[in-house]
Enzyme design. Structure first.
Site, mmCIF file in Angstrom:
data_model
loop_
_atom_site.group_PDB
_atom_site.id
_atom_site.type_symbol
_atom_site.label_atom_id
_atom_site.label_comp_id
_atom_site.label_asym_id
_atom_site.label_seq_id
_atom_site.Cartn_x
_atom_site.Cartn_y
_atom_site.Cartn_z
ATOM 1 C CB SER A 121 -0.840 -0.130 1.066
ATOM 2 O OG SER A 121 -1.923 0.790 0.878
ATOM 3 C CG ASP A 175 -7.284 -2.984 -2.474
ATOM 4 O OD1 ASP A 175 -8.174 -2.405 -1.739
ATOM 5 O OD2 ASP A 175 -6.397 -3.137 -2.627
ATOM 6 C CG HIS A 206 -5.903 -2.580 0.946
ATOM 7 N ND1 HIS A 206 -5.099 -2.289 -0.039
ATOM 8 C CD2 HIS A 206 -5.144 -1.927 2.074
ATOM 9 C CE1 HIS A 206 -4.107 -1.372 0.199
ATOM 10 N NE2 HIS A 206 -4.182 -1.094 1.457
#
Length: 230
Positions: A121, A175, A206
Site C-alpha cells: 500500500s 480491493d 486490501h
C-alpha cells in the site's frame, strides 16, 4: 531493532548469520514494521539463504482523510482517490529516510545489487518511488496493493541504473482501498516505459494471502540467488 537516532526505528530479522543480502520492507498506513515482520517464514526462502530483513516504522503524522488523526504513515492522504500528485512532498521525505537505510546497508557490506525494496500500500508507493530513482541498481522491487506516485515525472527523474530492475506487482481484485485500476494503470505505465514488471492478482481485498506471499518468495529466490552456503 535499529537504535541509531538518525535512522527510522526498524525491526531486523536475519535468516542466517553474516547476511549477504538485504530486503527493506515498508508497511501500510497505520501499521508498523511489526505487522509485516511476520511474513518471513511464509516466503519459502531456502534454509541457507543469508538475508537481513528490515521492517522500518514510518513516522507518526496527522492524516487528513482520517480527520487529522495521528498515525504511522509515509505521507499524508487528503481524500479517497488517486488524485494528481497527492502528497509528493511527504513521499520525497520518506524516500530520503529509506535512502538512509540503504546507505546503512551499504556501510554494512551489502551491495545494492543484493538489495530488494518491498512495500504494501503506502509502503509500496515508497518502494517504487525510491527504487526507480535510486542511482545504483537494486536486485528487485516488490510492490503489493499499491500504485505509482508522480508517474508523469518518472521518465525524466528515473535512474538509468534501475531501468532493468525486475518489479513484482500484485493486487487484490476486490480491493476497495487501493483500487485495482490504479495498480493496473501503474503497471501499464511502467511496461510502456520499458520496465520489467511481473504482475499477479488474487481474489482478495486490501490484504495479503499465503498464495501471494509464496509468489513473492519465488520472485525473491530468483532475484537474490544464493551466494554460497555457510
Amino acid at each position: 531493532m535499529i537504535k541509531d537516532d538518525s535512522l527510522l526505528d526498524a525491526i531486523e530479522i536475519e535468516t542466517r548469520a553474516e547476511p549477504d543480502a538485504s530486503i527493506i520492507w515498508m508497511h501500510g498506513l497505520g501499521d508498523d514494521g511489526n505487522g509485516w515482520s511476520m511474513v518471513v517464514d511464509a516466503l519459502g526462502l531456502p534454509v541457507n539463504a543469508r538475508i537481513r530483513f528490515i521492517f522500518p516504522h514510518a513516522p507518526m503524522m496527522p492524516i487528513t482523510i482520517n480527520n487529522g488523526f495521528v498515525m504511522r504513515a509515509w505521507y499524508d492522504i487528503a481524500e479517497k482517490d488517486k488524485n494528481g500528485d497527492g502528497d509528493i512532498t511527504g513521499v520525497c521525505a520518506s524516500q530520503k529516510r529509506i535512502e538512509a537505510l540503504i546507505t546503512r546497508e551499504i556501510e554494512r557490506g551489502i551491495k545494492t545489487t543484493r538489495m530488494v525494496l518491498a512495500g504494501f500500500s503506502q509502503g509500496g508507493v515508497i518502494a517504487l518511488h525510491t527504487g526507480l530513482r535510486y542511482p545504483q541498481s537494486f536486485a528487485g522491487i516488490v510492490a503489493l496493493s499499491t500504485y505509482l506516485m508522480d508517474a508523469e515525472n518518472l521518465p525524466r527523474r528515473a535512474s538509468a541504473a534501475n531501468r532493468a530492475t525486475p518489479v513484482f506487482m500484485a493486487h487484490g481484485n476486490s480491493d476497495t482501498v487501493v483500487l485495482p485500476k490504479w495498480a493496473m494503470a501503474s503497471r501499464d505505465f511502467l511496461k510502456t516505459n520499458g520496465y520489467q514488471v511481473e504482475w499477479r492478482d488474487y481474489p482478495m481485498g486490501h490484504s495479503a494471502t499465503d498464495e501471494e506471499l509464496c509468489d513473492v518468495g519465488v520472485f525473491l529466490n530468483r532475484v537474490l540467488p544464493l551466494c554460497g552456503d555457510s
